[in-house]
Write a protein that holds these residues in place. Sequence first.
Motif, mmCIF file in Angstrom:
data_model
loop_
_atom_site.group_PDB
_atom_site.id
_atom_site.type_symbol
_atom_site.label_atom_id
_atom_site.label_comp_id
_atom_site.label_asym_id
_atom_site.label_seq_id
_atom_site.Cartn_x
_atom_site.Cartn_y
_atom_site.Cartn_z
ATOM 1 N N SER A 331 69.188 43.935 91.405
ATOM 2 C CA SER A 331 69.624 44.359 90.074
ATOM 3 C C SER A 331 71.110 44.082 89.842
ATOM 4 N N GLN A 332 71.843 43.756 90.897
ATOM 5 C CA GLN A 332 73.265 43.444 90.738
ATOM 6 C C GLN A 332 73.490 42.073 90.111
ATOM 7 N N GLN A 334 72.454 40.321 87.083
ATOM 8 C CA GLN A 334 71.832 40.514 85.777
ATOM 9 C C GLN A 334 71.831 39.199 84.993
ATOM 10 N N ILE A 348 77.179 46.229 88.918
ATOM 11 C CA ILE A 348 76.590 44.900 89.038
ATOM 12 C C ILE A 348 77.599 43.919 89.640
#
Length: 370
Positions: A331-332, A334, A348
């Motif tokens: 999820s870091q 994006q 992120i």
Amino acid sequence: MAVECLQKRCCLAKGRGFMGRFKPGFALAALACFFWCIIAFIYNFSLVPVSHPRTWFNQTKLYNLMSGKKRHLTNKQTIETSSTEKKPSASIITEAISTHRYVAHPSNYHFTLDEPDKCKQDPFLVLMVPVAPHDVAARDAIRSTWGNESSVQGKAVLTLFLVGLSGGAEAQQQLEEESRQHRDLLQSDFVDSYFNLTIKTMVIMDWLATRCPQATYAMKVDSDMYINPENLMSLLLSPNTPRENYITGYLMLDQPVVRDKSSKWYVPEELYPESRYPTYVLGMGYVFSNDIPFKIVRASKSIKPFNIEDAYVGACLKWMGLNPSDAPDPSQFQTYVKDSKSTDLSKIITAIAGSSEKVIEFWQNVNRRK
């Protein structure tokens, strides 16, 4: 002979008093001789070959057209040769030219703007940003935000921009002035276009392999991206992060090859015959150990290039027997973030901002919270 005959007859007439009276028989003979001379003259003239006026015009017009074309080609070749120091420049000028001439291997190009001494201070991380020559706003936005970070968690960080040909003397002069001011511009002699992003990426890999092999990590990151240097450095300094044969980012799995000719991602079968790509990392921003660039350049000698740059890197990795790694926290990495207030950008590593204004906005929002 006809002329001589006529002269003799005239002399005889004069000798006998041509203006005087003479016999009818002599007049008839003189007249017959005169007509015979005219006939002989016309016959002799008809033996000389005469080109048809229309044929001559067509040949002359064709010659002039071919000569003009030849001069045009000669001038173009002279310009290209002088600008590339006897190296060929980009084989693909626009999307309309035949794809079989696509040449992406970096040995076909050379740097017209370079910073060969930038890595003498042994940076830990090098951020390489491909950007359009005219997009000064994108470069300035990065220079004033994440690209201004020269040291993160005690590790040296270097940010450089790569551009292709500027497309004019005035634009080139402005680029050179910008280079003198910031010392962060690299330029290579390929045509800067979307279709040539693979060339651009391979030139980045070549620079890292030849000018900066001492760096530990590098990252290829697009010019409309927000980067959080702190989180990126935390990932790279983790004991679980390899320092060799490592590449990570937003993974693309089992992606189909686009065969629709109207799509900007169209790839013809002659360039890539498989129906699906190997696993690759999305080109918006991927980070890798700095042994990777040399290996990708080497692999590119065996992998036929095609115009989807991140998928091409994936094809080179597959040939090398390497797979991109999952990020510890996927999820870091994006993709698009429409509203920076609804997304916690402090957690992120990368996100697509989409514009230079958004890059600044994202950066300011994160740094206000500190």
